[in-house]
Design an enzyme around this catalytic site. Structure first.
Site, PDB file in Angstrom:
ATOM      1  N   CYS A  79      -1.792  -2.628 -11.864  1.00  0.00           N
ATOM      2  CA  CYS A  79      -0.545  -2.273 -12.540  1.00  0.00           C
ATOM      3  C   CYS A  79       0.563  -3.256 -12.152  1.00  0.00           C
ATOM      4  CB  CYS A  79      -0.204  -0.807 -12.269  1.00  0.00           C
ATOM      5  SG  CYS A  79       0.954  -0.106 -13.468  1.00  0.00           S
ATOM      6  N   HIS A 169      -4.881   2.519 -12.527  1.00  0.00           N
ATOM      7  CA  HIS A 169      -4.898   2.822 -11.095  1.00  0.00           C
ATOM      8  C   HIS A 169      -6.275   3.329 -10.656  1.00  0.00           C
ATOM      9  CE1 HIS A 169      -0.526   2.503 -10.335  1.00  0.00           C
ATOM     10  NE2 HIS A 169      -0.474   2.714 -11.637  1.00  0.00           N
ATOM     11  N   GLU A 171      -7.335   3.587  -7.736  1.00  0.00           N
ATOM     12  CA  GLU A 171      -7.213   4.271  -6.444  1.00  0.00           C
ATOM     13  C   GLU A 171      -6.963   5.765  -6.589  1.00  0.00           C
ATOM     14  OE1 GLU A 171      -2.960   3.242  -7.521  1.00  0.00           O
ATOM     15  OE2 GLU A 171      -4.937   2.370  -7.852  1.00  0.00           O
TER      16      GLU A 171
END
Length: 190
Positions: A79, A169, A171
């Site tokens: 991002c 994302h 994560e």
């Protein structure tokens, strides 16, 4: 293996947790002194690219980080990290590290209300969940860039040498496969 995670702002803790699940050690890069020992790889997390870029410069970390990447240090930018690495931004005159030969559009999906979650194929992994939060996407790439994922005809993940950029994302959630692919890229000679 030690992965440096830029910890100036944004979603760095989630990356650290994901990497630790995979057995990698992490070090938070918060100030110039943290750059005395070069890590084996680097993560530039999501967050606010302008804030991160400005802090990299204000804290006198920018040139060292750029030099590491130019010398081949493996890096994943998610991002905001994608925006920091992009050679060009199509809708912003700010340019940051400029190590990844692609043109990126900031906030391409709109503001916070334009955030969304979808599933799509990721090259070498299969279908993954993708969390887009005020996300950019890649408008164009240069020769030598490998497309890893697309959503609605927009490139949302790509690799160039030992640099990987993602609009979304990885994560967030429990799926470690993208981070695992990154760690495999770190140890593989390209």
């Amino acid at each position: 293996m030690i992965v440096g995670v830029l910890a100036l702002q944004g979603a760095f803790i989630e990356h650290e947790q994901m990497l630790r699940k995979l057995g990698a050690d992490t070090i938070e890069l918060r100030e110039k002194e943290d750059l005395q020992h070069k890590p084996d790889a680097l993560i530039l997390p999501g967050g606010e690219s302008t804030a991160q870029g400005k802090l990299l410069k204000d804290l006198d970390m920018f040139d060292t980080v750029k030099q590491w990447i130019m010398e081949g240090l493996p890096v994943m930018g998610t991002c905001a990290g994608m925006i920091l690495l992009a050679k060009k931004l199509s809708n912003d005159n700010k340019q940051w590290l400029q190590t990844f030969p692609a043109t990126v559009r900031r906030n391409a999906y709109g503001r916070q209300l334009g955030s969304f979650i979808t599933r799509a194929p990721f090259k070498g992994i299969g279908e993954v969940t993708m969390n887009f939060i005020r996300a950019p996407y890649i408008e164009s790439i240069s020769p030598g860039v490998e497309v890893l994922a697309e959503v609605n005809h927009h490139i949302v993940a790509a690799r160039y040498k030992k640099q990987m950029i993602l609009s979304f994302h990885p994560e967030i959630g429990e799926d470690t496969r993208i981070h695992k692919q990154f760690l495999q890229m770190v140890t593989k000679e390209i």
